[in-house]
Motif scaffolding. Structure first.
Motif, PDB file in Angstrom:
ATOM      1  N   ARG A 185      62.531  49.860  47.007  1.00  0.00           N
ATOM      2  CA  ARG A 185      61.863  49.360  45.796  1.00  0.00           C
ATOM      3  C   ARG A 185      62.503  48.091  45.248  1.00  0.00           C
ATOM      4  NH1 ARG A 185      61.879  54.930  42.499  1.00  0.00           N
ATOM      5  NH2 ARG A 185      63.902  55.010  43.597  1.00  0.00           N
ATOM      6  N   GLU A 186      63.811  47.984  45.333  1.00  0.00           N
ATOM      7  CA  GLU A 186      64.490  46.832  44.740  1.00  0.00           C
ATOM      8  C   GLU A 186      64.391  45.569  45.598  1.00  0.00           C
ATOM      9  OE1 GLU A 186      65.679  46.897  41.666  1.00  0.00           O
ATOM     10  OE2 GLU A 186      64.880  48.952  41.631  1.00  0.00           O
ATOM     11  N   ARG A 187      63.840  45.687  46.800  1.00  0.00           N
ATOM     12  CA  ARG A 187      63.801  44.527  47.697  1.00  0.00           C
ATOM     13  C   ARG A 187      62.379  44.078  48.031  1.00  0.00           C
ATOM     14  NH1 ARG A 187      68.320  44.310  52.207  1.00  0.00           N
ATOM     15  NH2 ARG A 187      67.631  42.153  51.960  1.00  0.00           N
ATOM     16  N   LEU A 188      61.410  44.705  47.398  1.00  0.00           N
ATOM     17  CA  LEU A 188      60.019  44.361  47.710  1.00  0.00           C
ATOM     18  C   LEU A 188      59.691  42.910  47.394  1.00  0.00           C
ATOM     19  CD1 LEU A 188      58.221  47.598  46.426  1.00  0.00           C
ATOM     20  CD2 LEU A 188      58.627  46.933  48.813  1.00  0.00           C
ATOM     21  N   THR A 189      60.324  42.352  46.376  1.00  0.00           N
ATOM     22  CA  THR A 189      60.034  40.962  46.011  1.00  0.00           C
ATOM     23  C   THR A 189      60.467  39.977  47.081  1.00  0.00           C
ATOM     24  OG1 THR A 189      62.137  40.835  44.810  1.00  0.00           O
ATOM     25  CG2 THR A 189      60.177  41.450  43.535  1.00  0.00           C
ATOM     26  N   GLU A 190      61.289  40.428  48.042  1.00  0.00           N
ATOM     27  CA  GLU A 190      61.747  39.542  49.109  1.00  0.00           C
ATOM     28  C   GLU A 190      60.722  39.374  50.224  1.00  0.00           C
ATOM     29  OE1 GLU A 190      65.592  40.729  50.599  1.00  0.00           O
ATOM     30  OE2 GLU A 190      66.140  41.602  48.656  1.00  0.00           O
ATOM     31  N   ILE A 191      59.696  40.210  50.231  1.00  0.00           N
ATOM     32  CA  ILE A 191      58.706  40.153  51.314  1.00  0.00           C
ATOM     33  C   ILE A 191      57.855  38.896  51.185  1.00  0.00           C
ATOM     34  CG2 ILE A 191      56.688  41.283  52.321  1.00  0.00           C
ATOM     35  CD1 ILE A 191      57.941  43.955  51.594  1.00  0.00           C
ATOM     36  N   GLY A 192      57.864  38.104  52.232  1.00  0.00           N
ATOM     37  CA  GLY A 192      57.099  36.855  52.204  1.00  0.00           C
ATOM     38  C   GLY A 192      55.857  36.878  53.067  1.00  0.00           C
ATOM     39  N   ALA A 193      55.736  37.868  53.944  1.00  0.00           N
ATOM     40  CA  ALA A 193      54.557  37.947  54.811  1.00  0.00           C
ATOM     41  C   ALA A 193      53.326  38.309  53.995  1.00  0.00           C
ATOM     42  CB  ALA A 193      54.781  38.999  55.892  1.00  0.00           C
ATOM     43  N   PRO A 194      52.156  37.760  54.343  1.00  0.00           N
ATOM     44  CA  PRO A 194      50.921  38.197  53.679  1.00  0.00           C
ATOM     45  C   PRO A 194      50.786  39.713  53.821  1.00  0.00           C
ATOM     46  CG  PRO A 194      50.526  36.276  55.058  1.00  0.00           C
ATOM     47  CD  PRO A 194      51.915  36.728  55.366  1.00  0.00           C
ATOM     48  N   THR A 195      50.598  40.401  52.706  1.00  0.00           N
ATOM     49  CA  THR A 195      50.685  41.861  52.712  1.00  0.00           C
ATOM     50  C   THR A 195      49.441  42.504  52.125  1.00  0.00           C
ATOM     51  OG1 THR A 195      53.099  41.761  52.508  1.00  0.00           O
ATOM     52  CG2 THR A 195      52.041  43.836  51.911  1.00  0.00           C
ATOM     53  N   LEU A 196      48.930  43.493  52.848  1.00  0.00           N
ATOM     54  CA  LEU A 196      47.797  44.302  52.411  1.00  0.00           C
ATOM     55  C   LEU A 196      48.277  45.728  52.217  1.00  0.00           C
ATOM     56  CD1 LEU A 196      44.688  44.929  52.078  1.00  0.00           C
ATOM     57  CD2 LEU A 196      44.683  45.343  54.558  1.00  0.00           C
ATOM     58  N   LEU A 197      47.901  46.339  51.100  1.00  0.00           N
ATOM     59  CA  LEU A 197      48.171  47.748  50.841  1.00  0.00           C
ATOM     60  C   LEU A 197      46.857  48.502  50.833  1.00  0.00           C
ATOM     61  CD1 LEU A 197      51.214  47.834  50.477  1.00  0.00           C
ATOM     62  CD2 LEU A 197      50.357  45.922  49.100  1.00  0.00           C
ATOM     63  N   ILE A 198      46.791  49.615  51.563  1.00  0.00           N
ATOM     64  CA  ILE A 198      45.596  50.451  51.593  1.00  0.00           C
ATOM     65  C   ILE A 198      45.984  51.848  51.111  1.00  0.00           C
ATOM     66  CG2 ILE A 198      43.773  51.466  53.013  1.00  0.00           C
ATOM     67  CD1 ILE A 198      44.023  49.139  54.916  1.00  0.00           C
ATOM     68  N   ALA A 199      45.329  52.312  50.061  1.00  0.00           N
ATOM     69  CA  ALA A 199      45.614  53.624  49.482  1.00  0.00           C
ATOM     70  C   ALA A 199      44.405  54.536  49.620  1.00  0.00           C
ATOM     71  CB  ALA A 199      45.986  53.482  48.007  1.00  0.00           C
ATOM     72  N   GLY A 200      44.662  55.802  49.908  1.00  0.00           N
ATOM     73  CA  GLY A 200      43.608  56.807  49.869  1.00  0.00           C
ATOM     74  C   GLY A 200      43.594  57.458  48.498  1.00  0.00           C
ATOM     75  N   ARG A 201      42.475  57.417  47.821  1.00  0.00           N
ATOM     76  CA  ARG A 201      42.434  57.938  46.453  1.00  0.00           C
ATOM     77  C   ARG A 201      42.667  59.442  46.384  1.00  0.00           C
ATOM     78  NH1 ARG A 201      37.406  54.570  43.705  1.00  0.00           N
ATOM     79  NH2 ARG A 201      38.437  52.524  43.706  1.00  0.00           N
ATOM     80  N   GLU A 202      42.442  60.145  47.512  1.00  0.00           N
ATOM     81  CA  GLU A 202      42.651  61.593  47.535  1.00  0.00           C
ATOM     82  C   GLU A 202      43.946  61.957  48.263  1.00  0.00           C
ATOM     83  OE1 GLU A 202      40.473  63.254  45.790  1.00  0.00           O
ATOM     84  OE2 GLU A 202      39.346  61.395  45.486  1.00  0.00           O
ATOM     85  N   ASP A 203      44.857  61.014  48.394  1.00  0.00           N
ATOM     86  CA  ASP A 203      46.093  61.235  49.151  1.00  0.00           C
ATOM     87  C   ASP A 203      47.133  61.954  48.287  1.00  0.00           C
ATOM     88  OD1 ASP A 203      48.370  61.127  50.687  1.00  0.00           O
ATOM     89  OD2 ASP A 203      48.383  58.948  50.922  1.00  0.00           O
ATOM     90  N   PRO A 204      47.498  63.195  48.629  1.00  0.00           N
ATOM     91  CA  PRO A 204      48.499  63.907  47.838  1.00  0.00           C
ATOM     92  C   PRO A 204      49.926  63.516  48.198  1.00  0.00           C
ATOM     93  CG  PRO A 204      47.727  65.323  49.606  1.00  0.00           C
ATOM     94  CD  PRO A 204      46.938  64.038  49.711  1.00  0.00           C
ATOM     95  N   ALA A 205      50.134  62.967  49.390  1.00  0.00           N
ATOM     96  CA  ALA A 205      51.485  62.643  49.843  1.00  0.00           C
ATOM     97  C   ALA A 205      51.980  61.323  49.280  1.00  0.00           C
ATOM     98  CB  ALA A 205      51.517  62.618  51.370  1.00  0.00           C
ATOM     99  N   THR A 206      51.150  60.306  49.364  1.00  0.00           N
ATOM    100  CA  THR A 206      51.492  58.994  48.793  1.00  0.00           C
ATOM    101  C   THR A 206      50.292  58.524  47.976  1.00  0.00           C
ATOM    102  OG1 THR A 206      50.768  57.956  50.877  1.00  0.00           O
ATOM    103  CG2 THR A 206      53.126  58.326  50.580  1.00  0.00           C
ATOM    104  N   PRO A 207      50.159  59.012  46.752  1.00  0.00           N
ATOM    105  CA  PRO A 207      49.018  58.652  45.907  1.00  0.00           C
ATOM    106  C   PRO A 207      48.933  57.144  45.684  1.00  0.00           C
ATOM    107  CG  PRO A 207      50.281  60.463  44.956  1.00  0.00           C
ATOM    108  CD  PRO A 207      51.101  59.917  46.091  1.00  0.00           C
TER     109      PRO A 207
END
Length: 376
Positions: A185-207
């Motif tokens: 979590r503390e190093r996410l701002t260092e990511i420079g690659a174009p980044t896509l996040l995909i979330a499943g709205r019904e995902d109980p493991a990683t909401p």
């Protein structure tokens, strides 16, 4: 199976941009069965198995393993395949591997997609408990509840459940150790690659909140939430995942259009686009992605060299309208009238005098135009 390299499956042209696909804990590369073949039309897709899963050897990791250890195995695979820089998409633990690579090896990751994953998997406790359970009792019990953790009620993929049941317990537990220790979590701002996040709205493991946290921290990141999707979105909602991944990774069309304008000129491309219809749209997209986004962007040949080759091919086939367009492009790519004449003279030897005669007439007409004038 190899004792030193992750088991993997490669699909698509060897010359296409490489795209590595990482799996979720308990699954094999079959997780990508409904997505990878479509992605392989424009990419060299390499999907891999976690240690002790699918065809990967269990001994590739041991107790106390970290996500960094898994990332090193992925880099070793890429190196063995001659892949230096790649796009990467991963689900859950596979997504964590992608985040680690983007932070610790940014020179290797051209673009990143993180699917149903997290920068911190709810602390060490639950994963330490699961690791101990699996080491003591095996995976049969967990596999019985896999559908509830992975999918919405009524949906299943028997192949993936079977892979879960047949995974090596010690390797599975070592992957749990990796998830227990993971916190980026503390190093996410260092990511420079174009980044896509995909979330499943019904995902109980990683909401979705887990993916939103990453999207809020990574500069310029994009977040897509899929209604009706649970934890293994590529298996449950493959078309939605495919659409999102194509939009993210297929920069070839965008880059292709840039190169097309640089070579042929804005006025010409604008006219082509103005004439585009629903009937011709897919063909124009194909041209932008393949001809201009892949072939003309390949650095192996210079644009000057590509112009000379293109002129020769057009003379050989008698495509005089295209020849006129590419004589203009050749001037834009730095060829002099004398060099263009030398190319056409060469075609007289190998394509025939009549073909070259027509080509000289077309080229002369074009070369008499004002140099910067951009005609159809």
């Amino acid at each position: 199976m190899t004792e030193t390299l992750l088991n993997h499956r490669a699909e698509g042209p060897a010359s296409a941009p490489p795209l590595l696909l990482g799996p979720s804990l308990g699954t094999s590369y079959a997780l990508w069965d409904e997505v990878a073949p479509e992605l392989s039309a424009a990419h060299r897709v390499v999907r891999w198995d976690l240690p002790g899963h699918g065809g990967s050897a269990a001994g590739l990791i041991g107790p106390g393993a970290t996500v960094g250890d898994l990332a090193e195995l992925v880099l070793a695979l890429a190196d063995a395949l001659g892949i230096e820089r790649f796009g990467y998409a991963g689900v859950s633990l596979g997504g964590a591997v992608g985040l680690h690579l983007a932070v610790h090896h940014p020179e290797r990751v051209a673009s990143l997609a993180v699917i149903c994953s997290s920068a911190h998997f709810n602390g060490a406790g639950p994963w330490e408990e699961r690791a101990a359970l699996v080491r003591h009792e095996g995976l049969a019990g967990l596999a019985e509840n896999a559908d509830a953790r992975w999918f919405t009620p009524g949906f299943t993929v028997p192949r993936l459940v079977r892979d879960h049941r047949e995974a090596d317990p010690d390797a599975y537990a070592a992957c749990c150790d990796a998830l227990a220790a993971f916190d980026l979590r503390e190093r996410l701002t260092e990511i420079g690659a174009p980044t896509l996040l995909i979330a499943g709205r019904e995902d109980p493991a990683t909401p979705p909140a887990h993916l939103r946290q990453i999207a809020d921290a990574v500069p310029g990141a994009t977040l897509v939430e899929l209604p009706g999707a649970s934890h293994l979105a590529p298996a449950q909602c493959p078309e939605a995942v495919l659409t999102a991944l194509r939009a993210h990774f297929d920069g070839g069309a965008r880059r292709g259009m840039e190169v097309r304008r640089e070579v042929l000129g804005d006025a010409h491309v604008d006219r082509v686009q103005a004439r585009q219809t629903p009937f011709t749209a897919r063909f124009q997209d194909f041209v932008a992605r393949y001809a201009w986004g892949e072939v003309w962007t390949d650095p192996t040949l210079s644009r000057r060299e590509r112009s000379m080759i293109t002129l020769t091919a057009l003379v050989a086939h008698g495509h005089h309208d295209e020849l006129a367009m590419h004589v203009r492009a050749a001037r834009r790519n730095g060829l002099t009238p004398e060099e263009i004449g030398a190319v056409l003279l060469q075609t007289a030897v190998y394509c025939g005098v009549p073909a070259a005669n027509s080509a000289f007439a077309t080229a002369q007409r074009v070369l008499e135009e004002p140099e910067e004038e951009d005609r159809p």
